[in-house]
Write a protein that holds these residues in place. Structure first.
Motif, PDB file in Angstrom:
ATOM      1  N   ASN A 248       0.834  -1.271   0.008  1.00 22.07           N
ATOM      2  CA  ASN A 248      -0.065   0.022  -0.060  1.00 22.07           C
ATOM      3  C   ASN A 248       0.816   1.182  -0.199  1.00 22.07           C
ATOM      4  O   ASN A 248       0.487   2.035  -0.716  1.00 22.07           O
ATOM      5  CB  ASN A 248      -0.900   0.029   1.374  1.00 22.07           C
ATOM      6  N   ASP A 249       1.833   1.179   0.962  1.00 23.07           N
ATOM      7  CA  ASP A 249       2.799   2.389   1.005  1.00 23.07           C
ATOM      8  C   ASP A 249       3.597   2.686  -0.563  1.00 23.07           C
ATOM      9  O   ASP A 249       3.451   3.755  -1.057  1.00 23.07           O
ATOM     10  CB  ASP A 249       3.731   2.214   1.953  1.00 23.07           C
ATOM     11  N   TYR A 250       4.016   1.634  -1.213  1.00 19.98           N
ATOM     12  CA  TYR A 250       4.638   1.740  -2.390  1.00 19.98           C
ATOM     13  C   TYR A 250       3.614   2.277  -3.680  1.00 19.98           C
ATOM     14  O   TYR A 250       3.967   3.226  -4.375  1.00 19.98           O
ATOM     15  CB  TYR A 250       5.350   0.587  -2.933  1.00 19.98           C
ATOM     16  N   ALA A 251       2.458   1.653  -3.639  1.00 22.15           N
ATOM     17  CA  ALA A 251       1.299   1.984  -4.726  1.00 22.15           C
ATOM     18  C   ALA A 251       1.103   3.382  -4.354  1.00 22.15           C
ATOM     19  O   ALA A 251       0.850   4.035  -5.435  1.00 22.15           O
ATOM     20  CB  ALA A 251       0.304   1.163  -4.421  1.00 22.15           C
ATOM     21  N   ARG A 252       0.947   3.868  -3.167  1.00 24.38           N
ATOM     22  CA  ARG A 252       0.466   5.293  -2.893  1.00 24.38           C
ATOM     23  C   ARG A 252       1.642   6.265  -3.510  1.00 24.38           C
ATOM     24  O   ARG A 252       1.518   7.180  -4.030  1.00 24.38           O
ATOM     25  CB  ARG A 252       0.029   5.639  -1.704  1.00 24.38           C
ATOM     26  N   ARG A 253       3.023   5.806  -2.975  1.00 26.17           N
ATOM     27  CA  ARG A 253       4.170   6.750  -3.009  1.00 26.17           C
ATOM     28  C   ARG A 253       4.380   6.788  -4.731  1.00 26.17           C
ATOM     29  O   ARG A 253       4.813   7.967  -5.093  1.00 26.17           O
ATOM     30  CB  ARG A 253       5.196   6.197  -2.333  1.00 26.17           C
TER      31      ARG A 253
ATOM     32  N   ARG B 101       2.146   6.639  -6.937  1.00 29.82           N
ATOM     33  CA  ARG B 101       0.765   7.076  -7.395  1.00 29.82           C
ATOM     34  C   ARG B 101      -0.043   5.957  -8.542  1.00 29.82           C
ATOM     35  O   ARG B 101      -0.789   6.381  -9.330  1.00 29.82           O
ATOM     36  CB  ARG B 101       1.237   8.248  -8.242  1.00 29.82           C
ATOM     37  N   HIS B 102       0.542   4.706  -8.145  1.00 33.03           N
ATOM     38  CA  HIS B 102      -0.336   3.721  -8.746  1.00 33.03           C
ATOM     39  C   HIS B 102      -1.769   3.503  -7.861  1.00 33.03           C
ATOM     40  O   HIS B 102      -2.644   3.020  -8.755  1.00 33.03           O
ATOM     41  CB  HIS B 102       0.306   2.240  -8.603  1.00 33.03           C
ATOM     42  N   LEU B 103      -1.620   4.185  -6.908  1.00 34.90           N
ATOM     43  CA  LEU B 103      -2.905   3.986  -6.082  1.00 34.90           C
ATOM     44  C   LEU B 103      -3.535   5.324  -5.651  1.00 34.90           C
ATOM     45  O   LEU B 103      -2.656   6.183  -5.037  1.00 34.90           O
ATOM     46  CB  LEU B 103      -2.844   3.188  -4.775  1.00 34.90           C
ATOM     47  N   PRO B 104      -4.565   5.913  -6.165  1.00 31.68           N
ATOM     48  CA  PRO B 104      -5.057   7.362  -5.782  1.00 31.68           C
ATOM     49  C   PRO B 104      -5.299   7.479  -4.331  1.00 31.68           C
ATOM     50  O   PRO B 104      -5.478   6.701  -3.579  1.00 31.68           O
ATOM     51  CB  PRO B 104      -6.357   7.626  -6.702  1.00 31.68           C
ATOM     52  N   ALA B 105      -4.934   8.782  -3.900  1.00 33.29           N
ATOM     53  CA  ALA B 105      -4.990   9.033  -2.361  1.00 33.29           C
ATOM     54  C   ALA B 105      -6.488   8.592  -1.796  1.00 33.29           C
ATOM     55  O   ALA B 105      -6.549   8.339  -0.528  1.00 33.29           O
ATOM     56  CB  ALA B 105      -4.555  10.391  -2.241  1.00 33.29           C
ATOM     57  N   ASP B 106      -7.487   8.739  -2.541  1.00 37.47           N
ATOM     58  CA  ASP B 106      -8.846   8.533  -2.132  1.00 37.47           C
ATOM     59  C   ASP B 106      -9.183   7.298  -2.207  1.00 37.47           C
ATOM     60  O   ASP B 106     -10.473   6.858  -1.875  1.00 37.47           O
ATOM     61  CB  ASP B 106      -9.868   9.649  -2.744  1.00 37.47           C
ATOM     62  N   ASP B 107      -8.515   6.461  -2.831  1.00 40.09           N
ATOM     63  CA  ASP B 107      -9.038   5.028  -3.179  1.00 40.09           C
ATOM     64  C   ASP B 107      -8.683   4.179  -1.663  1.00 40.09           C
ATOM     65  O   ASP B 107      -7.833   4.598  -1.000  1.00 40.09           O
ATOM     66  CB  ASP B 107      -8.238   4.254  -4.478  1.00 40.09           C
ATOM     67  N   GLU B 108      -9.434   3.229  -1.705  1.00 44.18           N
ATOM     68  CA  GLU B 108      -9.362   2.387  -0.522  1.00 44.18           C
ATOM     69  C   GLU B 108      -8.068   1.474  -0.454  1.00 44.18           C
ATOM     70  O   GLU B 108      -7.586   1.617  -1.477  1.00 44.18           O
ATOM     71  CB  GLU B 108     -10.364   1.149  -0.381  1.00 44.18           C
ATOM     72  N   ASP B 109      -7.582   0.899   0.510  1.00 40.05           N
ATOM     73  CA  ASP B 109      -6.285   0.332   0.643  1.00 40.05           C
ATOM     74  C   ASP B 109      -6.424  -1.101   0.012  1.00 40.05           C
ATOM     75  O   ASP B 109      -7.275  -1.440  -0.093  1.00 40.05           O
ATOM     76  CB  ASP B 109      -6.011   0.297   2.166  1.00 40.05           C
ATOM     77  N   ILE B 110      -5.417  -1.323  -0.533  1.00 38.80           N
ATOM     78  CA  ILE B 110      -5.287  -2.751  -1.274  1.00 38.80           C
ATOM     79  C   ILE B 110      -5.362  -3.786   0.073  1.00 38.80           C
ATOM     80  O   ILE B 110      -4.908  -3.506   1.020  1.00 38.80           O
ATOM     81  CB  ILE B 110      -3.908  -3.026  -1.952  1.00 38.80           C
ATOM     82  N   THR B 111      -6.315  -4.838  -0.087  1.00 35.81           N
ATOM     83  CA  THR B 111      -6.539  -5.555   1.025  1.00 35.81           C
ATOM     84  C   THR B 111      -5.268  -6.776   1.066  1.00 35.81           C
ATOM     85  O   THR B 111      -4.545  -6.982   0.272  1.00 35.81           O
ATOM     86  CB  THR B 111      -7.746  -6.581   0.761  1.00 35.81           C
ATOM     87  N   ALA B 112      -5.024  -7.331   2.022  1.00 31.06           N
ATOM     88  CA  ALA B 112      -4.315  -8.340   2.295  1.00 31.06           C
ATOM     89  C   ALA B 112      -4.453  -9.528   1.269  1.00 31.06           C
ATOM     90  O   ALA B 112      -3.522 -10.084   0.772  1.00 31.06           O
ATOM     91  CB  ALA B 112      -4.142  -9.051   3.683  1.00 31.06           C
ATOM     92  N   GLU B 113      -5.630  -9.844   0.997  1.00 33.83           N
ATOM     93  CA  GLU B 113      -6.128 -11.001  -0.098  1.00 33.83           C
ATOM     94  C   GLU B 113      -5.229 -10.714  -1.333  1.00 33.83           C
ATOM     95  O   GLU B 113      -4.802 -11.555  -1.873  1.00 33.83           O
ATOM     96  CB  GLU B 113      -7.540 -11.014   0.060  1.00 33.83           C
TER      97      GLU B 113
ATOM     98  N   ASN C 278      10.786  -1.346 -12.788  1.00 38.02           N
ATOM     99  CA  ASN C 278       9.880  -1.798 -13.985  1.00 38.02           C
ATOM    100  C   ASN C 278       9.110  -3.121 -13.311  1.00 38.02           C
ATOM    101  O   ASN C 278       7.857  -3.603 -13.391  1.00 38.02           O
ATOM    102  CB  ASN C 278      10.656  -2.377 -15.121  1.00 38.02           C
ATOM    103  N   GLU C 279      10.003  -4.003 -12.578  1.00 36.04           N
ATOM    104  CA  GLU C 279       9.358  -5.147 -12.148  1.00 36.04           C
ATOM    105  C   GLU C 279       8.320  -4.704 -10.768  1.00 36.04           C
ATOM    106  O   GLU C 279       7.391  -5.455 -10.641  1.00 36.04           O
ATOM    107  CB  GLU C 279      10.433  -6.241 -11.464  1.00 36.04           C
ATOM    108  N   ALA C 280       8.764  -3.647 -10.085  1.00 27.27           N
ATOM    109  CA  ALA C 280       7.910  -3.276  -9.151  1.00 27.27           C
ATOM    110  C   ALA C 280       6.417  -2.905  -9.785  1.00 27.27           C
ATOM    111  O   ALA C 280       5.521  -3.020  -9.222  1.00 27.27           O
ATOM    112  CB  ALA C 280       8.563  -2.196  -8.427  1.00 27.27           C
ATOM    113  N   ALA C 281       6.621  -1.993 -10.653  1.00 31.39           N
ATOM    114  CA  ALA C 281       5.332  -1.675 -11.529  1.00 31.39           C
ATOM    115  C   ALA C 281       4.503  -2.717 -11.789  1.00 31.39           C
ATOM    116  O   ALA C 281       3.254  -2.838 -11.811  1.00 31.39           O
ATOM    117  CB  ALA C 281       5.558  -0.883 -12.548  1.00 31.39           C
ATOM    118  N   ALA C 282       5.222  -3.787 -12.426  1.00 25.30           N
ATOM    119  CA  ALA C 282       4.270  -5.002 -12.863  1.00 25.30           C
ATOM    120  C   ALA C 282       3.872  -5.815 -11.870  1.00 25.30           C
ATOM    121  O   ALA C 282       2.477  -6.247 -11.861  1.00 25.30           O
ATOM    122  CB  ALA C 282       5.193  -6.106 -13.429  1.00 25.30           C
TER     123      ALA C 282
END
Length: 396
Positions: free
Chosen positions: A305-310, A312-324, A377-381
């Motif tokens: 979650n931290d990396y995705a938001r940092r 900008r793969h995950l918008p600030a107002d979107d819900e967190d990625i679940t553990a599942e 690149n691998e992280a983005a994938a």
């Protein structure tokens, strides 16, 4: 510890003597209640006998004194386990008048290995050889140590010959051959496939250790030696390259300042929805997980979650990625080696040490974050795979 999980300061051979063995109770108690020590008298307990002898040899490897273990299913249905470690102690200790070999094989001892400099100990932590001897109709031990070859024979845990010194030799190590007692076990037939899987697992978990298995019923040899350790294990579990989200597998390890806990992790995401997390404590599979698994799961979910938001793969107002979702398609192996492991239950399938949870979290956060930052690149994938996973976000 080294990269293969060995303690950084190997124990001195002279520190491993008969005086380190402490008596709890005799072998008759084991024969009356075998399930307390090996879990069952069925196939699982039968194979546990082999694992206990092998655990002694692995401990020698972790202490820096052995790099090869040879296991043989003998033609008579027994098993022989040989290592090139220091060899069991042969000197006689007063006032018992027993050699170190006899005490190790006939007395329930606790604390012998940790007190000789073993940073960690697998199996029954010093009880294993005595338990195997007590549950075998016959057992022969052969030791090369102190310039000679030594042998002694036992029946149902009781010595029937004296410790005998033979020819001179410059070799060193211990070989134990035993035949499980048919009066105790429901079956005495060993499975080559079962032993092969576990021995290969030990080779993955202990990089640099060569493990071989030979079946004389007819002969069927295999040899495992995995210098790449857990990353090779993950590659073994992921045999289909087209399904991989990234390659090669991610791998990292770390040891705390007190040298009381050593963590190794390897992981790789796949496009398939199945996931597999295998965890180990002191090379023993923790089927029910425990503190080390919890630490890995917690750190991974937070970090994704931290990396995705940092990034900008995950918008600030979107819900967190679940553990599942974070674990969708993930194959991972988490191995910890602890000086004082605490397990729940006699079957040792769940680790309870709270420090394992905290330290695994710390290691995963530091090392996986560093890997993601250095492999954009691998992280983005990986993040795209997680965001597009069938489980979605906002679900538990």
């Amino acid at each position: 510890m080294t990269e293969s999980g060995k303690p950084s300061q190997p124990a001195n051979v002279n520190e491993y003597t008969s005086s380190h063995i402490q008596v709890l109770e005799g072998h008759e108690a084991i024969r009356r209640r075998p399930g307390m020590y090996i879990g069952s008298t069925g196939e699982r307990g039968l194979h546990q006998l082999v694992y206990e002898v092998v655990s002694y040899a692995v401990d020698e490897h972790l202490a820096g004194h052995a790099d090869a273990i040879d296991v043989t299913i003998t033609a008579d249905g027994g098993v022989r386990v040989a290592d090139n470690g220091r060899g069991l102690p042969v000197e006689v200790e007063e006032p018992t008048g027993k050699s170190g070999i006899e005490r190790e094989l006939t007395e329930l001892s606790f604390g012998s290995k940790p007190r000789t400099g073993y940073g960690v100990s697998g199996g029954l932590s010093g009880l294993g050889l005595c338990v195997v001897n007590a549950l075998s109709s016959r057992l022969t031990v052969e030791v090369r140590r102190d310039g000679y070859r030594w042998t002694q024979e036992y029946e149902k845990g009781t010595p029937i010959t004296a410790l005998t010194r033979h020819e001179e030799t410059s070799e060193h190590g211990t070989a134990i051959a035993f035949l499980p007692d048919a009066d105790i076990f429901e079956t005495t037939r060993y499975s080559f496939a079962t032993l092969s899987e576990r021995l290969q697992e030990l080779a993955f978990l202990n990089g640099g250790l060569a493990v071989s298995l030979t079946d004389e019923r007819p002969e069927r040899p295999v040899r495992y030696h995995h210098a790449d350790g857990l990353r090779a294990y993950v590659a073994h579990l992921n045999p289909y390259p087209p399904s991989l989200v990234h390659s090669p597998a991610i791998g990292f390890e770390s040891e705390n300042e007190d040298q009381t806990i050593f963590v190794q992790v390897a992981m790789q995401w796949n496009t398939w929805p199945l996931r597999e997390l295998r965890s180990f404590a002191n090379s023993t599979r923790t089927h029910e997980g425990g503190a080390h698994e919890q630490g890995f799961r917690t750190a991974l979910t937070d970090l994704v979650n931290d990396y995705a938001r940092r990034q900008r793969h995950l918008p600030a107002d979107d819900e967190d990625i679940t553990a599942e979702a974070a674990h969708e398609g993930l194959t991972a192996v988490v191995s910890v080696k602890l000086a004082r492991p605490v397990f729940e239950g006699s079957t040792r399938t769940r680790l309870s040490n709270p420090e394992a949870d905290a330290y695994v979290q710390k290691v995963v956060r530091e090392h996986l974050t560093d890997w993601l930052d250095h492999n954009p690149n691998e992280a983005a994938a990986i993040i795209r795979h997680i965001l597009n996973s069938s489980t979605g976000r906002g679900k538990e």
